[in-house]
Design an enzyme around this catalytic site. Structure first.
Site, mmCIF file in Angstrom:
data_model
loop_
_atom_site.group_PDB
_atom_site.id
_atom_site.type_symbol
_atom_site.label_atom_id
_atom_site.label_comp_id
_atom_site.label_asym_id
_atom_site.label_seq_id
_atom_site.Cartn_x
_atom_site.Cartn_y
_atom_site.Cartn_z
ATOM 1 N N GLU A 1 9.512 35.351 -22.566
ATOM 2 C CA GLU A 1 9.784 33.916 -22.627
ATOM 3 C C GLU A 1 10.685 33.643 -23.824
ATOM 4 O O GLU A 1 10.358 34.030 -24.955
ATOM 5 C CB GLU A 1 8.456 33.157 -22.747
ATOM 6 C CG GLU A 1 8.623 31.661 -22.673
ATOM 7 C CD GLU A 1 7.293 30.907 -22.537
ATOM 8 O OE1 GLU A 1 6.298 31.506 -22.057
ATOM 9 O OE2 GLU A 1 7.261 29.728 -22.914
ATOM 10 N N ARG A 2 11.805 33.010 -23.582
ATOM 11 C CA ARG A 2 12.801 32.713 -24.635
ATOM 12 C C ARG A 2 13.284 33.989 -25.329
ATOM 13 O O ARG A 2 13.504 34.005 -26.547
ATOM 14 C CB ARG A 2 12.254 31.739 -25.687
ATOM 15 C CG ARG A 2 11.545 30.528 -25.134
ATOM 16 C CD ARG A 2 12.392 29.641 -24.280
ATOM 17 N NE ARG A 2 11.587 28.607 -23.626
ATOM 18 C CZ ARG A 2 12.035 27.846 -22.636
ATOM 19 N NH1 ARG A 2 13.254 28.013 -22.142
ATOM 20 N NH2 ARG A 2 11.275 26.931 -22.121
ATOM 21 N N GLU B 1 0.202 22.589 -23.824
ATOM 22 C CA GLU B 1 1.116 22.828 -22.702
ATOM 23 C C GLU B 1 0.418 23.525 -21.534
ATOM 24 O O GLU B 1 0.897 24.520 -20.998
ATOM 25 C CB GLU B 1 2.325 23.633 -23.180
ATOM 26 C CG GLU B 1 3.085 22.907 -24.268
ATOM 27 C CD GLU B 1 4.365 23.608 -24.723
ATOM 28 O OE1 GLU B 1 4.385 24.843 -24.730
ATOM 29 O OE2 GLU B 1 5.316 22.891 -25.055
ATOM 30 N N ARG C 1 -2.661 28.181 -33.215
ATOM 31 C CA ARG C 1 -1.427 27.362 -33.224
ATOM 32 C C ARG C 1 -1.733 25.865 -33.279
ATOM 33 O O ARG C 1 -2.613 25.375 -32.572
ATOM 34 C CB ARG C 1 -0.569 27.671 -32.014
ATOM 35 C CG ARG C 1 0.192 28.971 -32.188
ATOM 36 C CD ARG C 1 0.969 29.272 -30.948
ATOM 37 N NE ARG C 1 2.400 29.108 -31.088
ATOM 38 C CZ ARG C 1 3.168 28.470 -30.233
ATOM 39 N NH1 ARG C 1 2.655 27.850 -29.198
ATOM 40 N NH2 ARG C 1 4.469 28.422 -30.398
ATOM 41 N N ARG D 1 4.850 11.978 -30.011
ATOM 42 C CA ARG D 1 4.399 13.370 -30.018
ATOM 43 C C ARG D 1 4.433 13.980 -31.420
ATOM 44 O O ARG D 1 3.613 14.856 -31.732
ATOM 45 C CB ARG D 1 5.297 14.172 -29.070
ATOM 46 C CG ARG D 1 5.141 15.668 -29.212
ATOM 47 C CD ARG D 1 5.896 16.376 -28.129
ATOM 48 N NE ARG D 1 6.209 17.739 -28.480
ATOM 49 C CZ ARG D 1 7.010 18.520 -27.784
ATOM 50 N NH1 ARG D 1 7.590 18.054 -26.678
ATOM 51 N NH2 ARG D 1 7.246 19.753 -28.150
ATOM 52 N N LYS E 1 4.499 25.057 -36.609
ATOM 53 C CA LYS E 1 5.962 25.099 -36.473
ATOM 54 C C LYS E 1 6.600 24.303 -37.610
ATOM 55 O O LYS E 1 6.025 23.322 -38.081
ATOM 56 C CB LYS E 1 6.391 24.506 -35.133
ATOM 57 C CG LYS E 1 5.903 25.322 -33.946
ATOM 58 C CD LYS E 1 6.579 24.880 -32.657
ATOM 59 C CE LYS E 1 5.966 25.653 -31.489
ATOM 60 N NZ LYS E 1 6.786 25.612 -30.272
ATOM 61 N N ASP F 1 9.780 20.768 -32.055
ATOM 62 C CA ASP F 1 9.869 22.110 -31.488
ATOM 63 C C ASP F 1 11.190 22.793 -31.820
ATOM 64 O O ASP F 1 12.072 22.850 -30.962
ATOM 65 C CB ASP F 1 9.696 22.012 -29.964
ATOM 66 C CG ASP F 1 9.373 23.348 -29.320
ATOM 67 O OD1 ASP F 1 9.078 24.302 -30.054
ATOM 68 O OD2 ASP F 1 9.405 23.430 -28.075
ATOM 69 N N GLU G 1 5.499 28.680 -38.715
ATOM 70 C CA GLU G 1 6.078 29.390 -37.567
ATOM 71 C C GLU G 1 7.563 29.074 -37.504
ATOM 72 O O GLU G 1 7.965 27.911 -37.436
ATOM 73 C CB GLU G 1 5.375 28.955 -36.266
ATOM 74 C CG GLU G 1 5.886 29.685 -35.035
ATOM 75 C CD GLU G 1 5.086 29.365 -33.763
ATOM 76 O OE1 GLU G 1 3.838 29.368 -33.805
ATOM 77 O OE2 GLU G 1 5.726 29.092 -32.730
ATOM 78 N N GLU H 1 16.009 29.740 -29.414
ATOM 79 C CA GLU H 1 15.675 29.020 -28.180
ATOM 80 C C GLU H 1 16.516 27.765 -27.952
ATOM 81 O O GLU H 1 17.087 27.575 -26.889
ATOM 82 C CB GLU H 1 14.184 28.653 -28.209
ATOM 83 C CG GLU H 1 13.764 27.796 -27.030
ATOM 84 C CD GLU H 1 12.288 27.438 -27.058
ATOM 85 O OE1 GLU H 1 11.548 27.930 -27.918
ATOM 86 O OE2 GLU H 1 11.874 26.661 -26.179
#
Ligand SMILES: *[C@@H]1O[C@H](CO)[C@@H](O)[C@H](O)[C@H]1NC(C)=O
Ligand SMILES: *[C@@H]1O[C@H](CO)[C@@H](O)[C@H](O)[C@H]1NC(C)=O
Ligand SMILES: *[C@@H]1O[C@H](CO)[C@@H](O)[C@H](O)[C@H]1NC(C)=O
Ligand SMILES: *[C@@H]1O[C@H](CO)[C@@H](O)[C@H](O)[C@H]1NC(C)=O
Ligand SMILES: *[C@@H]1O[C@H](CO)[C@@H](O)[C@H](O)[C@H]1NC(C)=O
Ligand SMILES: *[C@@H]1O[C@H](CO)[C@@H](O)[C@H](O)[C@H]1NC(C)=O
Ligand SMILES: *[C@@H]1O[C@H](CO)[C@@H](O)[C@H](O)[C@H]1NC(C)=O
Ligand SMILES: *[C@@H]1O[C@H](CO)[C@@H](O)[C@H](O)[C@H]1NC(C)=O
Ligand SMILES: *[C@@H]1O[C@H](CO)[C@@H](O)[C@H](O)[C@H]1NC(C)=O
Ligand SMILES: *[C@@H]1O[C@H](CO)[C@@H](O)[C@H](O)[C@H]1NC(C)=O
Ligand SMILES: *[C@@H]1O[C@H](CO)[C@@H](O)[C@H](O)[C@H]1NC(C)=O
Ligand SMILES: *[C@@H]1O[C@H](CO)[C@@H](O)[C@H](O)[C@H]1NC(C)=O
Length: 837
Positions: free
Chosen positions: A173-174, A297, A330, A346, A370, A375, A397, A403
């Site tokens: 992924e990514r 998610e 996370r 958000r 993060k 994001d 992170e 990405e």
């Protein structure tokens, strides 16, 4: 014999500059470098082949042979002192050399390096530290540094990890560099050569653990044969001092056993995780720990059972505790929101979820945050969660994989971005509180802390798909060790180790790298509005509209008159109030909010005047034109290095820089046209929508081609392109050239979609002047996430220099479709030398 060997090694290294050795090439030091006499042997104080001390000996032998052409023997003991490179832990050293007891000031993983003529001592606090010291010494030699030094060095934090988002089926992924080096078809690959080579690279930058599977985890990882496979990975990591960790799927007990629950307080669930953890440690006694993405998610988590996130985290922490393992949890927990609610945000989610739990997490839990609250955008403010957890260990992170930042097809040297975050002073309790000191555990006196870099290396020999992107991995490790290190110095070490000592090479790559993040920010999303990539599809090309009118909460709230998120306390979402008072008031007030975050915090008219004196909209226009021009300049800069480069890397990087230059124009035109169309405010400089050197494909005489309205409209010049009428018959588009006779660069914008390799030919009169195949995406040459549409991801430019044109000549494009790709063409530009249309 020595000479022969030297020659052999020299040829071996220069022949294959495929990137596999990255910054550990051990290329021969060029003539003319000062070189004092070397120690005559290597003494490694542990000869067990799984020991990092043994690895250090091997690595020193290999490195010195490559760099200096000297083949030193390795012994396991020697008289103290003279003419040896001695490697071992402080404990091993003091045991062997009792007359010369040393007590350098070292903490876990630290090392002490002393070079005194032909006596070199590399002593680690532990065996991993010994290996780090050996790599440090080799880095000095490879850079021609023979100075006398003596110093201890210690890490800023115990957690210096990478995360790899590798799926069990081998996809990543990514990831933008091919398939996984760890997994294939639901299992661990048999050949772990690349896994070992990766551990070697990571050890050289002092990364001490790798989470090998995706945070979007799969319960199949826990099957006995896969635990055995993970054990094999840990076995090849171990000689490099790199520990293995794994991501867990929260609901696993409900998938693997007959339990119908995964409630973290259910005794059967607790027993399941305790047993599973014991089973894993049986095979991997030094496992680093787990990483868990829960209630995020679509992932299951404790909230399903009305348990807190802390109760969910502690479930694993308690299972790990007897084994010394760490639970990384996370903070990326958020819900779908409704944009019609002006106060929904958000960006507030992490503090809303985690701040009330501060103090509830066990001591071996680390909340992984993060860098920004959304994001990995091109510019974000620091996540306010760092200021809100005083009794919880945290780690930052970061993404090495790009990405939202061009997916390694756009060159971006990331440390300057990271530094804006880690050097930020959050002013907790109105006093100095640098993020780098909070996340490493120092500020709030936490036992754990550090960083996780999402890397996503793949099978490509370049590891990340791009030679230049490797500066980010190198710098990640260097910074994780020392967050005060200077990004330019790190970069130049990397350049010398990767490309050699030529000053022009060093200067040029430095200049490109330092200009790269500002350039990308300029031609993507400005003033804190986020990157503006398509967030609903590939995260690669432009699509500003995709931010809004959905539940993901990455809104821009752009309308005809105004743009930006009102995150003030006084009239907006209240997000600014999540910061400590001094920072909150800085962002609350539009006059003290820095321009580069204006639209993150405030909703303003396009005509709002920035502190720079420009309006918001004119800033958009100017920044996009400036950024795209900078991306164009990278092509010439790289071309200037041709005499000093091996052809393999020169050609590969040149191809990518040309792609980036073209795609930067796609970005520039998409974003400026989108906001020009929305606001109706013209560009003061008259550039937007005005392209005097372009010939739109839709305005040509078409045969076998038809006009196609591209969506989103701003990803085609004049909103339209042409596609062949059938998927099997060649189309032609012709035009009579009205420009003056002369020599031009011929540029064509077309769409390179996944699912077809269309072929194209351009003729002036009956002479073929350009030919290419639209196969970049199908061959995976660039590695970015592909698109099956005509859009900002597939939009691609090819340029053919120095084409002779007579006024009145007929230019004809012949496009032959293939698969689902209807040979789509957007426009042709005939550019006088030096003009970027
Ligand atoms: C988990 O892995 C199995 C085996 O590779 C695969 O069939 C399944 O689709 C995966 N599930 C998820 C949610 O990725
Ligand atoms: C394992 O992979 C490496 C390349 O990563 C290759 O050189 C080697 O030959 C492979 N070994 C086997 C046994 O296939
Ligand atoms: C695993 O268990 C969870 C919880 O019961 C369930 O939602 C999910 O569908 C299961 N996955 C598979 C692949 O069975
Ligand atoms: C699940 O239940 C079945 C039948 O009830 C039993 O045969 C099986 O051993 C159980 N599996 C586990 C993992 O407990
Ligand atoms: C969830 O837990 C809280 C606190 O433990 C309790 O007050 C509440 O009633 C619970 N809700 C449900 C639906 O069980
Ligand atoms: C205050 O919020 C409202 C929405 O509730 C918005 O329409 C208005 O523009 C905001 N006012 C200012 C001064 O930002
Ligand atoms: C901290 O700073 C804020 C804003 O400048 C001020 O209002 C507050 O009184 C200060 N708090 C203390 C404890 O000094
Ligand atoms: C913003 O634009 C709107 C609509 O054109 C206008 O009514 C309003 O006065 C403007 N606000 C400011 C602060 O300029
Ligand atoms: C733009 O597209 C429209 C509709 O396809 C077309 O009529 C017009 O000629 C085009 N403009 C230019 C400059 O090619
Ligand atoms: C395009 O060409 C590549 C390389 O030859 C091939 O792997 C790919 O399958 C082709 N795509 C289609 C849709 O035929
Ligand atoms: C690896 O990267 C090179 C250079 O970009 C490219 O030519 C090659 O196709 C890539 N291979 C894979 C497997 O991704
Ligand atoms: C053209 O499209 C048709 C219908 O979608 C499809 O059956 C056929 O295979 C396609 N032909 C080619 C050459 O791709």
């Amino acid at each position: 014999m020595l000479k022969l060997l030297f020659l052999f090694v020299f040829i071996g290294l220069v022949a294959g500059e495929d990137g596999l050795q990255a910054w550990l090439r051990y290329a021969p030091l060029p003539r003319g470098h000062h070189r004092s006499s070397l120690p005559s042997r290597i003494v490694a104080l542990n000869d067990s082949s799984s020991s990092p001390v043994y690895t250090a000996g091997q690595e020193l032998q290999k490195g010195i042979l490559g760099i200096l052409g000297e083949d030193l023997e390795i012994c396991d003991s020697a008289p103290a002192g003279n003419s040896a490179i001695l490697v071992g832990t402080v404990g091993q050293y003091n045991k062997v050399y009792q007359d010369a007891t040393l007590h350098p000031d070292l903490s876990e993983d630290g090392f002490w390096l002393s070079t005194q003529g032909t006596t070199v001592r590399i002593l680690g606090q532990n065996e991993r530290g010994v290996l780090y010291g050996a790599f440090e010494y080799l880095s000095m030699l490879a850079q021609g540094n023979f100075s006398t030094v003596e110093y201890p060095t210690n890490p800023s934090a115990p957690i210096r990890w990478t995360n790899e988002w590798d799926n069990m089926d081998g996809s990543i992924e990514r990831g933008f560099a091919g398939n996984s080096i760890f997994f294939d078809d639901g299992a661990i690959v048999a050949n772990l050569t690349r896994a070992a080579e990766y551990a070697r690279l990571l050890a050289s930058i002092r990364v001490n653990a790798v989470i090998v599977n995706n945070v979007n985890a799969n319960y199949t990882t826990l099957q006995p044969d896969n635990i055995e496979g993970l054990g094999r990975i840990a076995d090849v990591f171990r000689p490099y001092g790199v520990q293995l960790g794994m991501s867990l799927y929260f609901a696993s007990p409900a998938n693997i056993t007959n339990l119908t629950t995964y409630d973290p307080l259910d005794s059967r669930v607790i027993a399941f995780w305790n047993d599973k953890t014991d089973e894993i440690y049986q095979r991997i006694p030094d496992m680093a720990g787990y990483l868990v993405k829960a209630n995020s998610e679509g992932q299951p988590g404790p909230i399903q059972y009305n348990r807190t996130l802390a109760q969910g985290a502690n479930l694993f922490a308690k299972a790990l505790k007897p084994h010394g393992g760490i639970l990384m949890f996370r903070a990326f927990v958020y819900d779908q929101l409704n944009e019609s609610d002006w106060k929904a945000d958000r960006a507030k989610a992490a503090v809303d979820y985690f701040q009330p739990l501060d103090g509830d997490f066990d001591d071996n839990v680390v909340v992984q945050i993060k860098y920004g609250p959304i994001d990995f955008q091109v510019r974000e403010p620091v996540s306010p969660l760092f200021a809100n957890l005083r009794n919880t260990s945290t780690a930052i992170e970061l993404q090495v994989t790009q990405e939202y930042l061009g997916q390694q097809c756009h060159v971006i040297y990331l440390p300057p971005l990271w530094k804006t975050i880690t050097n930020f002073d959050l002013r907790v309790d109105n006093s100095t509180s640098l993020v780098r000191n909070i996340m490493t555990g120092q500020h709030f006196d936490r036992p754990l802390g550090g960083s996780a870099g999402v890397v996503n290396v793949g099978q490509n020999t370049t590891w990340l798909g791009s030679h230049l992107a490797m500066s980010n991995l190198y710098a990640y490790g260097r910074l994780a060790w020392d967050w005060t290190a200077d990004p330019t110095e790190i970069l130049q070490d990397w350049i010398r180790l990767t490309f050699g000592h030529n000053q022009q090479v060093i200067d040029t790559i430095t200049e490109m790298s330092l200009a790269s993040w500002p350039a990308y920010e300029n031609y993507s999303g400005n003033l804190g509005i986020q990157t503006l990539t398509d967030i609903l599809y590939t995260h690669f090309g432009p699509n500003p509209q995709s931010q809004d009118n959905n539940g993901w909460g990455q809104w821009t709230r752009a309308d005809k008159a105004s743009i930006g998120m009102d995150r003030t306390v006084s009239n907006g979402t209240g997000y600014s109030g999540q910061y400590p008072p001094e920072i909150a008031s800085l962002y609350e007030d539009i006059s003290t909010t820095p321009d580069d975050l204006l639209l993150w915090f405030h909703h303003v008219n396009y005509t709002h005047t920035l502190t720079s004196g420009k309006s918001v909209i004119q800033h958009f226009y100017d920044a996009h034109y400036a950024g795209a021009l900078t991306a164009h300049s990278f092509v010439g800069m790289w071309e200037s290095l041709k005499p000093y480069m091996d052809t393999e890397r020169y050609d590969d990087v040149l191809f990518r820089q040309k792609f980036q230059a073209g795609h930067a124009l796609v970005w520039r035109d998409a974003i400026t046209n989108f906001y020009h169309n929305l606001s109706g405010i013209p560009d003061e400089a008259g550039r937007v929508g005005h392209h005097p050197w372009r010939i739109e494909a839709e305005s040509m005489r078409l045969s076998g081609y038809e006009i196609y309205a591209v969506a989103p409209f701003e990803t085609a010049s004049n909103a339209t392109a042409i596609v062949t009428r059938s998927n099997s018959t060649t189309g032609t588009a012709s035009t009579t050239i009205a420009f003056d006779s002369g020599v031009y660069d011929l540029a064509i914008n077309y769409y390179d979609m996944y699912g077809g390799n269309s072929t194209y030919e351009v003729c002036i009169g009956d002479q073929v002047v350009a030919k290419w195949t639209g196969d970049i995406v199908d061959t995976g040459k660039l590695g970015h996430t592909p698109s099956i549409y005509l859009d900002g991801h597939s939009a691609t430019r090819v340029t053919f220099p120095d084409v002779k044109i007579q006024k009145g000549d007929v230019l004809t494009i012949k496009g032959t479709p293939d698969g689902i790709e209807p040979a789509p063409v957007d426009y042709v530009a005939l550019l006088p030398r030096g003009v970027v249309d």
